[in-house]
Write an enzyme that holds these catalytic residues in place. Structure first.
Site, PDB file in Angstrom:
ATOM      1  CB  SER A  59      -0.858  -0.009   1.266  1.00 13.62           C
ATOM      2  OG  SER A  59      -1.436   1.260   1.476  1.00 13.62           O
TER       3      SER A  59
ATOM      4  CE1 TYR B 291      -4.022  -2.487   4.801  1.00 11.88           C
ATOM      5  CE2 TYR B 291      -3.451  -0.184   4.402  1.00 11.88           C
ATOM      6  CZ  TYR B 291      -3.800  -1.433   3.924  1.00 11.88           C
ATOM      7  OH  TYR B 291      -3.903  -1.644   2.577  1.00 11.88           O
TER       8      TYR B 291
END
Ligand SMILES: NC(=O)c1ccc[n+]([C@@H]2O[C@H](COP(=O)([O-])OP(=O)(O)OC[C@H]3O[C@@H](n4cnc5c(N)ncnc54)[C@H](OP(=O)(O)O)[C@@H]3O)[C@@H](O)[C@H]2O)c1
Length: 232
Positions: free
Chosen positions: A135, A151
């Site tokens: 990401s 995350y």
């Protein structure tokens, strides 16, 4: 060509499997937790192509990875896409050890252990490309967002792991890259950025991922590739 895709039951993984079928790959191992969604995926694949789609229902945080060995047997695996991922959106001070465990087991331990398990199968391939789905939040120096500390740090870990493995596995002919994705309209995006709509749909991102996975190993190894047109 034989492909393994984790997180195939929804979002980007689901679209990636469909795109692989359109590209006429021979066999796909589609891993996911949700049996109903996996069955829907298999039906959708059967409607558009002849690819053999093998459903592997498992929770990547619960399984003993050795138990998956019999699923793949001695078969050559050409491409492994470690796509399954999960997210907890919460202020740093509220994140529990359970949250930490869940995110790191899904986003870091699972790709680590699955890649390890599949090394003998990957070594049989002339392509042998491991694509880890990271990401933009996991890229050093990128804009960060509050509430995503577990995350984003897990995605930084998978980016770093990709660089390490590319170096360590290059003598075995295995290429490893990380695609650091920007926002794509999926359930996960909705949980991280409620109300935000991206211009990127899973199918569009899947086309990029499949092209990258099948072709770019010739040109790129050990890289963290930012695939993002917007922030977030
Ligand atoms: N969407 C974005 O904007 C975005 C941006 C950057 C990176 N990414 C990354 O892209 C990847 C795909 O995400 P997505 O947006 O498509 O999310 P999604 O729609 O929520 O899909 C996540 C997939 O991962 C699977 N999964 C989650 N936990 C699992 C577990 N414990 N065991 C097995 N499978 C599990 C889910 O299975 P179930 O269906 O059974 O829950 C689902 O198939 C993730 O790695 C995510 O971090 C997404």
């Amino acid at each position: 060509m034989n492909i393994v895709v984790t997180g195939a039951s929804s979002g980007i993984g689901y679209a990636t499997v469909l795109e692989m079928v359109r590209q006429k790959v021979t066999r796909i191992y589609a891993l996911g937790r949700n049996a109903v969604k996996l069955q829907q995926l298999q039906n959708a694949c059967a409607a558009i192509g002849d690819t053999e789609v093998i459903l592997v229902e498992c929770d990547l945080t619960q399984i003993n990875f050795e138990d998956l060995r019999s699923v793949f047997g001695e078969n050559c695996i050409d491409v492994l896409i470690n796509n399954a991922g999960t997210l907890v959106y919460a202020p740093f001070e509220n994140i529990s050890p359970t949250d930490l465990d869940l995110i790191y087991k899904t986003n870091v331990y699972a790709p680590f252990l699955l890649t390890q398990l599949l090394l003998p199968n990957l070594k049989k391939s002339k392509i042998a490309h491991v694509v880890n789905i990271g990401s933009m939040g996991g890229v050093q120096g990128s804009l960060k967002f509050s509430g995503l500390s577990v995350y984003s740090s897990s995605k930084a870990a998978i980016a770093g792991l990709s660089e390490c493995l590319a170096q360590e596995l290059k003598t075995q002919g295995i290429k490893v890259n990380c695609l650091a994705l920007g926002a794509v309209n999926t359930e996960m995006l909705a949980s991280a950025f409620p109300g935000y709509k991206s211009e990127m749909e899973p199918q569009m991102m899947a086309e990029y991922i499949v092209d990258f996975a099948l072709k770019q190993h010739k040109f790129i190894n050990g890289k963290i590739v930012a695939v993002s047109a917007t922030t977030p």
